[in-house]
Motif scaffolding. Structure first.
Motif, PDB file in Angstrom:
ATOM      1  N   GLY A 134       2.014  14.923  -0.506  1.00 31.02           N
ATOM      2  CA  GLY A 134       3.019  14.539   0.478  1.00 31.02           C
ATOM      3  C   GLY A 134       3.822  13.330   0.051  1.00 31.02           C
ATOM      4  N   SER A 135       4.673  12.873   0.975  1.00 30.88           N
ATOM      5  CA  SER A 135       5.578  11.764   0.695  1.00 30.88           C
ATOM      6  C   SER A 135       5.538  10.738   1.816  1.00 30.88           C
ATOM      7  N   LEU A 136       5.829   9.510   1.450  1.00 25.35           N
ATOM      8  CA  LEU A 136       6.026   8.422   2.403  1.00 25.35           C
ATOM      9  C   LEU A 136       7.131   7.529   1.870  1.00 25.35           C
ATOM     10  N   ARG A 137       7.828   6.869   2.775  1.00 24.84           N
ATOM     11  CA  ARG A 137       8.781   5.851   2.361  1.00 24.84           C
ATOM     12  C   ARG A 137       8.415   4.529   3.017  1.00 24.84           C
ATOM     13  N   LEU A 138       8.113   3.560   2.195  1.00 26.35           N
ATOM     14  CA  LEU A 138       7.836   2.217   2.677  1.00 26.35           C
ATOM     15  C   LEU A 138       9.131   1.416   2.733  1.00 26.35           C
ATOM     16  N   SER A 139       9.197   0.550   3.730  1.00 27.60           N
ATOM     17  CA  SER A 139      10.341  -0.355   3.854  1.00 27.60           C
ATOM     18  C   SER A 139       9.837  -1.790   3.886  1.00 27.60           C
ATOM     19  N   CYS A 140      10.653  -2.682   3.401  1.00 26.20           N
ATOM     20  CA  CYS A 140      10.348  -4.107   3.436  1.00 26.20           C
ATOM     21  C   CYS A 140      11.593  -4.812   3.957  1.00 26.20           C
ATOM     22  N   ALA A 141      11.462  -5.398   5.136  1.00 23.96           N
ATOM     23  CA  ALA A 141      12.571  -6.130   5.742  1.00 23.96           C
ATOM     24  C   ALA A 141      12.445  -7.608   5.397  1.00 23.96           C
ATOM     25  N   ALA A 142      13.533  -8.173   4.909  1.00 20.45           N
ATOM     26  CA  ALA A 142      13.518  -9.566   4.474  1.00 20.45           C
ATOM     27  C   ALA A 142      14.419 -10.424   5.353  1.00 20.45           C
ATOM     28  N   SER A 143      14.002 -11.645   5.527  1.00 19.52           N
ATOM     29  CA  SER A 143      14.854 -12.635   6.194  1.00 19.52           C
ATOM     30  C   SER A 143      15.189 -13.720   5.187  1.00 19.52           C
ATOM     31  N   GLY A 144      16.254 -14.445   5.446  1.00 14.11           N
ATOM     32  CA  GLY A 144      16.636 -15.507   4.522  1.00 14.11           C
ATOM     33  C   GLY A 144      17.974 -15.211   3.882  1.00 14.11           C
ATOM     34  N   ARG A 145      18.731 -16.260   3.641  1.00  9.84           N
ATOM     35  CA  ARG A 145      20.088 -16.085   3.138  1.00  9.84           C
ATOM     36  C   ARG A 145      20.147 -15.771   1.656  1.00  9.84           C
ATOM     37  N   THR A 146      19.033 -15.956   0.931  1.00 11.89           N
ATOM     38  CA  THR A 146      19.070 -15.779  -0.513  1.00 11.89           C
ATOM     39  C   THR A 146      18.598 -14.407  -0.967  1.00 11.89           C
ATOM     40  N   PHE A 147      18.408 -13.475  -0.039  1.00 13.19           N
ATOM     41  CA  PHE A 147      17.817 -12.181  -0.395  1.00 13.19           C
ATOM     42  C   PHE A 147      18.575 -11.485  -1.512  1.00 13.19           C
ATOM     43  N   SER A 148      19.895 -11.496  -1.474  1.00 12.96           N
ATOM     44  CA  SER A 148      20.678 -10.733  -2.438  1.00 12.96           C
ATOM     45  C   SER A 148      20.598 -11.306  -3.846  1.00 12.96           C
ATOM     46  N   SER A 149      20.019 -12.469  -4.023  1.00 17.12           N
ATOM     47  CA  SER A 149      19.934 -13.070  -5.346  1.00 17.12           C
ATOM     48  C   SER A 149      18.517 -13.059  -5.922  1.00 17.12           C
ATOM     49  N   VAL A 150      17.565 -12.476  -5.205  1.00 14.39           N
ATOM     50  CA  VAL A 150      16.184 -12.484  -5.668  1.00 14.39           C
ATOM     51  C   VAL A 150      15.735 -11.097  -6.099  1.00 14.39           C
ATOM     52  N   ALA A 151      14.824 -11.084  -7.047  1.00  9.12           N
ATOM     53  CA  ALA A 151      14.193  -9.831  -7.445  1.00  9.12           C
ATOM     54  C   ALA A 151      13.064  -9.502  -6.472  1.00  9.12           C
ATOM     55  N   MET A 152      12.780  -8.220  -6.353  1.00  8.62           N
ATOM     56  CA  MET A 152      11.754  -7.759  -5.423  1.00  8.62           C
ATOM     57  C   MET A 152      10.747  -6.883  -6.161  1.00  8.62           C
ATOM     58  N   GLY A 153       9.552  -6.824  -5.618  1.00 13.01           N
ATOM     59  CA  GLY A 153       8.527  -5.987  -6.222  1.00 13.01           C
ATOM     60  C   GLY A 153       7.621  -5.369  -5.170  1.00 13.01           C
ATOM     61  N   TRP A 154       6.993  -4.289  -5.556  1.00 12.40           N
ATOM     62  CA  TRP A 154       5.937  -3.674  -4.755  1.00 12.40           C
ATOM     63  C   TRP A 154       4.643  -3.724  -5.569  1.00 12.40           C
ATOM     64  N   PHE A 155       3.578  -4.129  -4.909  1.00 17.06           N
ATOM     65  CA  PHE A 155       2.249  -4.158  -5.496  1.00 17.06           C
ATOM     66  C   PHE A 155       1.303  -3.430  -4.552  1.00 17.06           C
ATOM     67  N   ARG A 156       0.129  -3.108  -5.045  1.00 18.81           N
ATOM     68  CA  ARG A 156      -0.870  -2.484  -4.187  1.00 18.81           C
ATOM     69  C   ARG A 156      -2.252  -2.976  -4.551  1.00 18.81           C
ATOM     70  N   GLN A 157      -3.142  -2.887  -3.571  1.00 18.52           N
ATOM     71  CA  GLN A 157      -4.523  -3.313  -3.786  1.00 18.52           C
ATOM     72  C   GLN A 157      -5.453  -2.360  -3.062  1.00 18.52           C
ATOM     73  N   ALA A 158      -6.300  -1.722  -3.839  1.00 13.39           N
ATOM     74  CA  ALA A 158      -7.304  -0.826  -3.300  1.00 13.39           C
ATOM     75  C   ALA A 158      -8.594  -1.619  -3.079  1.00 13.39           C
ATOM     76  N   PRO A 159      -9.480  -1.144  -2.200  1.00 18.31           N
ATOM     77  CA  PRO A 159     -10.728  -1.864  -1.938  1.00 18.31           C
ATOM     78  C   PRO A 159     -11.530  -2.103  -3.209  1.00 18.31           C
ATOM     79  N   GLY A 160     -11.940  -3.339  -3.417  1.00 15.73           N
ATOM     80  CA  GLY A 160     -12.750  -3.675  -4.570  1.00 15.73           C
ATOM     81  C   GLY A 160     -11.995  -3.804  -5.872  1.00 15.73           C
ATOM     82  N   LYS A 161     -10.668  -3.697  -5.802  1.00 10.77           N
ATOM     83  CA  LYS A 161      -9.862  -3.782  -7.021  1.00 10.77           C
ATOM     84  C   LYS A 161      -8.860  -4.923  -6.921  1.00 10.77           C
ATOM     85  N   GLU A 162      -8.349  -5.310  -8.078  1.00 12.64           N
ATOM     86  CA  GLU A 162      -7.338  -6.362  -8.103  1.00 12.64           C
ATOM     87  C   GLU A 162      -5.979  -5.797  -7.684  1.00 12.64           C
ATOM     88  N   ARG A 163      -5.128  -6.713  -7.234  1.00 14.18           N
ATOM     89  CA  ARG A 163      -3.771  -6.311  -6.890  1.00 14.18           C
ATOM     90  C   ARG A 163      -3.051  -5.857  -8.165  1.00 14.18           C
TER      91      ARG A 163
END
Length: 124
Positions: free
Chosen positions: A16-45
């Protein structure tokens, strides 16, 4: 200062499929890089995907390449992670992160702001 709030997680069957969203606040959003990370139980991010300030440069972990797509809408201050062909091993808490530089990074310690995370569970 940037505040991040993720949404869109949930329970989905394998394939299946999912779409995650991340809403940001702050005036500098358009100048910053963004990333997605994940962490499973017992594992590192771990790194999932990153996108530069303009959206013109993206990078993915090998484990998600071809299945996941990161994108951003600077006008709406949103970052997305479209996840297709989900597998049980994609089960984790997914975090959105912002970096006070315009280029993305693979490394969690190079990000300055983090969301609270959203749970993604893929059943077999």
């Amino acid at each position: 200062q940037v505040q991040l709030v993720e949404s869109g997680g949930g329970l989905v069957q394998a394939g299946g499929s999912l779409r995650l969203s991340c809403a940001a606040s702050g005036r500098t959003f358009s100048s910053v890089a963004m990333g997605w990370f994940r962490q499973a139980p017992g594992k590192e991010r771990e790194f999932v995907a990153t996108i530069n300030w303009s959206g013109g440069s993206t990078y993915y972990a090998d484990s998600v390449k071809g299945r996941f797509t990161i994108s951003r809408d600077n006008a709406k201050k949103l970052v997305y992670l479209q996840m297709n062909s989900l597998k049980p091993e994609d089960t984790a808490v997914y975090y959105c992160a912002a970096r006070r530089l315009s280029s993305g990074s693979y490394y969690p310690h190079e990000y300055d702001y983090w969301g609270q995370g959203t749970q993604v569970t893929v059943s077999s």
